[in-house]
Every structure is written in C-alpha cells, then in structure tokens.
Design a protein around this motif. Structure first.
Motif, PDB file in Angstrom:
ATOM      1  N   GLY A 148      -8.368  28.853  38.371  1.00 17.17           N
ATOM      2  CA  GLY A 148      -8.085  27.905  39.519  1.00 17.17           C
ATOM      3  C   GLY A 148      -6.842  27.166  39.338  1.00 17.17           C
ATOM      4  O   GLY A 148      -6.582  26.542  38.026  1.00 17.17           O
ATOM      5  N   ALA A 149      -5.936  27.295  40.184  1.00 20.54           N
ATOM      6  CA  ALA A 149      -4.482  26.840  40.026  1.00 20.54           C
ATOM      7  C   ALA A 149      -4.563  25.321  39.817  1.00 20.54           C
ATOM      8  O   ALA A 149      -5.217  24.529  40.918  1.00 20.54           O
ATOM      9  N   LYS A 150      -3.512  24.695  39.668  1.00 23.87           N
ATOM     10  CA  LYS A 150      -3.241  23.290  39.562  1.00 23.87           C
ATOM     11  C   LYS A 150      -2.059  22.815  40.752  1.00 23.87           C
ATOM     12  O   LYS A 150      -0.838  23.579  40.292  1.00 23.87           O
ATOM     13  N   LEU A 151      -2.242  22.227  41.761  1.00 29.17           N
ATOM     14  CA  LEU A 151      -1.398  22.196  42.934  1.00 29.17           C
ATOM     15  C   LEU A 151      -0.954  20.961  42.958  1.00 29.17           C
ATOM     16  O   LEU A 151      -1.589  19.723  42.878  1.00 29.17           O
ATOM     17  N   LEU A 152       0.582  20.656  43.133  1.00 31.06           N
ATOM     18  CA  LEU A 152       1.091  19.406  43.130  1.00 31.06           C
ATOM     19  C   LEU A 152       1.555  19.353  44.654  1.00 31.06           C
ATOM     20  O   LEU A 152       2.071  20.217  45.119  1.00 31.06           O
ATOM     21  N   ILE A 153       1.335  18.146  45.315  1.00 33.85           N
ATOM     22  CA  ILE A 153       2.110  17.966  46.457  1.00 33.85           C
ATOM     23  C   ILE A 153       3.277  17.380  46.139  1.00 33.85           C
ATOM     24  O   ILE A 153       3.344  15.969  45.929  1.00 33.85           O
ATOM     25  N   SER A 154       4.263  17.935  46.709  1.00 37.34           N
ATOM     26  CA  SER A 154       5.740  17.496  46.082  1.00 37.34           C
ATOM     27  C   SER A 154       6.044  16.483  46.996  1.00 37.34           C
ATOM     28  O   SER A 154       5.783  16.387  48.390  1.00 37.34           O
ATOM     29  N   ASP A 155       6.894  15.473  46.707  1.00 39.78           N
ATOM     30  CA  ASP A 155       7.416  14.339  47.681  1.00 39.78           C
ATOM     31  C   ASP A 155       8.740  15.039  48.340  1.00 39.78           C
ATOM     32  O   ASP A 155       9.218  14.004  49.056  1.00 39.78           O
ATOM     33  N   HIS A 156       9.154  16.282  47.772  1.00 38.68           N
ATOM     34  CA  HIS A 156      10.282  16.800  48.815  1.00 38.68           C
ATOM     35  C   HIS A 156       9.712  17.249  49.989  1.00 38.68           C
ATOM     36  O   HIS A 156       8.843  17.875  50.114  1.00 38.68           O
ATOM     37  N   PRO A 157      10.345  16.761  51.224  1.00 36.40           N
ATOM     38  CA  PRO A 157       9.953  17.368  52.637  1.00 36.40           C
ATOM     39  C   PRO A 157      10.377  18.434  52.884  1.00 36.40           C
ATOM     40  O   PRO A 157      11.381  19.218  52.489  1.00 36.40           O
ATOM     41  N   LEU A 207      11.583  24.682  49.337  1.00 34.65           N
ATOM     42  CA  LEU A 207      10.479  25.296  48.609  1.00 34.65           C
ATOM     43  C   LEU A 207      10.715  25.310  46.999  1.00 34.65           C
ATOM     44  O   LEU A 207       9.954  24.943  46.142  1.00 34.65           O
ATOM     45  N   THR A 208      12.007  25.592  46.695  1.00 37.40           N
ATOM     46  CA  THR A 208      12.436  25.821  45.201  1.00 37.40           C
ATOM     47  C   THR A 208      12.302  24.368  44.799  1.00 37.40           C
ATOM     48  O   THR A 208      11.929  24.015  43.581  1.00 37.40           O
ATOM     49  N   SER A 209      12.874  23.323  45.546  1.00 38.77           N
ATOM     50  CA  SER A 209      12.687  21.949  44.824  1.00 38.77           C
ATOM     51  C   SER A 209      11.378  21.482  44.654  1.00 38.77           C
ATOM     52  O   SER A 209      11.241  20.913  43.434  1.00 38.77           O
ATOM     53  N   GLY A 210      10.406  21.963  45.354  1.00 36.54           N
ATOM     54  CA  GLY A 210       8.923  21.739  45.226  1.00 36.54           C
ATOM     55  C   GLY A 210       8.614  22.369  43.916  1.00 36.54           C
ATOM     56  O   GLY A 210       7.680  21.899  43.258  1.00 36.54           O
ATOM     57  N   LEU A 211       9.028  23.629  43.560  1.00 40.09           N
ATOM     58  CA  LEU A 211       8.754  24.179  42.455  1.00 40.09           C
ATOM     59  C   LEU A 211       9.212  23.475  41.193  1.00 40.09           C
ATOM     60  O   LEU A 211       8.683  23.265  40.037  1.00 40.09           O
TER      61      LEU A 211
END
Length: 309
Positions: free
Chosen positions: A139-148, A167-171
């Motif tokens: 099961g993956a660990k998912l971050l909700i990024s603050d980058h819009p 999307l890359t900033s979110g990564l």
C-alpha cells in the motif's frame, strides 16, 4: 529500418520507419521539445493483448483535434503501427505510447503553429508501473501536496499533455517527505490528480473521483464502468481535500499500474488497510475485464507493415 536491428529494449516508429528504441530521436528544434507542444496517449499490453485500445485511440484523436495537430496516419494506420511496435519488440507485457508533436516550422523562424510539420512518434517498451509493485503490495503512502494544480482554464487536463511542472513539484514534496507519490489540489482546495494517475476515495461506502483538474483516464472509466455493473455507488465531482484525508479507503488508477491501493494519506494510516474491501472488489473486476473480448485487441493481429517486410 536499420540493418539487423536489435529491438530487445523496445521498438519505435518515427519518420515513417521502425527503429530500435535507442535510435528514436527528434530535433532539438521540435516544438514538442522546446514548448511541450505535443499530445500523447499510453495504452498497455497484458498477456499479449492490448486493453481498450480503441478508447485510447479515440482520446488521442480528441486531444489532437483540441490542439490542432494533424497526422498523416488515420486510426487504422495508428493501430497497425502500435501493434507492429509490440510485435517487433517481442513483448508480452508492454507500455505503448503514441505522441503527436507540433514538429519544426516549415518556414524558418516562423512562430505560427500552423507552419509546423506535425508528426507521429510511437513506441513499445517493457512494462513499467507508475508505483513499483513492491510498494503497491504494502500500500502506497500518498502526500497531498501544497503545490496547486494548474487551472483547467490555463491547460486543459482532459488533453493528455507533457505539462508536468506542477505535478513534478508534487513529486519533489513527496520524495522530500518520505512518501511514495503525491496528489495535487486546485485553487479551491479540491483534489485533482497525481503524476500519471487518477484518484478514488471510498466515502460512506461509495466511491468519489474528481471531475475537474484531471485527465479523464481510461482506467478511471473502467472503474466507473465496474461500479455501474456491480451496483457500487460512484460519483464524479468535487472531492475536498479534507474528505480525502478522512476517506475509508483510497486507491489510485492508471494504465501503467492498474488499481493501486493507498495505505496512508499524509500522516493518517487508513484503518481498512490496503487494499480495503471496496478496493479489492474493483481490483478483481478490473483484472477480469482483461479477459473480456469486448476490451482486448490481440498483438498477433496482422498488420500491413508486417506484410511489407
């Protein structure tokens, strides 16, 4: 085609020829490179069969029409090219891409998109997963990024494109904080998508998936189809960040990975585990769809390219 080509790492179609993937190149002056002025689509091959190939081709055609890119190849030619790429590479499981690039201007120095020579690049390479299998299994660990997420009004997310800066900033955020991947929200605080996948959340026993700010993925549509057949409540619409953070189950879905369970959102571990009961039902049905003749195209289908060789 090159003399005695070696396709073991994959096969590509470019400039009207089939070549080993390592020989597929475009000009540094191609607007697909200099301006990300290209549209693309990706279809997968599993056990020697394409899955929902016509759906991918139809979406590719819609993307090209929206961006005013025209190719010399019609749908049947595109299908033949993709099939032949997989055949040449000798792959049973494959990641297969089609790219329509704006190309280089025919008129030197022109800045008019209409002056460019649009062209096709296609390729088949060994199967890849957006999230590694060992991560999916736990099961993956998912971050909700603050980058819009970039606004729909600026870049249409339903046109599959290479604008991935947000999307890359979110990564970057996910990697920096020890998460496996990230999802972005729009300016309203609504969940959109992640780098290469759609998101589903189980809330009140039913599924919710974002409608805005995201590609309307073919795997996403497969999940919606499954819900309709199995009587699972499913809604496409707004998904507030807070609802994702407290969801009973969460999974991601994509052509390159299928249904991918999430075990943790932010710092919260999902109590139902990964995969949870609803996710397991969807995973089982999605696997079964790959045995349904209505959705598959066999790689051993004859093509005009094979006949010409």
């Amino acid at each position: 085609m090159t003399h005695n080509p070696d396709f073991k790492d994959g096969a590509a179609y470019i400039g009207g020829e089939f070549v080993p993937i390592g020989e597929a190149k475009i000009s540094v002056l191609d607007w697909g490179f200099t301006r990300s002025d290209a549209v693309y689509d990706v279809v997968h091959v599993k056990d020697g069969r394409f899955f929902r190939l016509d759906d991918h081709l139809a979406r590719f055609e819609r993307s090209m029409a929206r961006r005013r890119i025209e190719l010399a190849e019609d749908r049947q030619a595109l299908k033949d090219i993709l099939v032949r790429c997989v055949q040449l590479a000798g792959l049973t499981d494959s990641y297969v891409a089609m790219v329509a690039s704006r190309g280089r201007p025919r008129v030197k120095g022109s800045r008019k998109p209409s002056d460019c020579a649009n062209h096709l690049v296609a390729y088949a390479i060994p199967w890849i997963d957006v999230i590694p299998l060992e991560v999916q299994e736990r099961g993956a660990k998912l971050l909700i990024s603050d980058h819009p997420r970039v606004a729909d009004e600026a870049v249409d997310p339903t046109v599959k494109n290479y604008q991935w800066s947000d999307l890359t900033s979110g990564l970057f955020d996910a990697n920096d904080e020890g998460f496996d991947t990230a999802v972005l929200c729009d300016g309203r605080g609504m969940v959109t998508e992640g780098p290469g996948f759609n998101v589903f959340a189980v809330i009140g026993g039913g599924l919710v998936t974002p409608e805005r700010g995201c590609l309307h993925g073919i795997t996403r549509q497969s999940v919606i189809d499954i819900c309709g057949k199995e009587g699972i409540v499913c809604r496409a619409g707004d998904l507030p960040r807070a609802d994702l953070e407290t969801a009973e189950e969460v999974f991601l879905c994509t052509t390159a990975g299928g249904i991918m369970p999430i075990a943790q959102v932010g710092e919260r571990v999902i109590e139902a585990g990964a995969p949870g009961p609803v996710t397991r039902r969807v995973m089982a049905s999605y696997t079964a769809m790959h045995e349904d003749a209505a959705y598959v195209t066999f790689v051993d289908t004859p093509t005009r390219f094979a006949a010409a060789e």
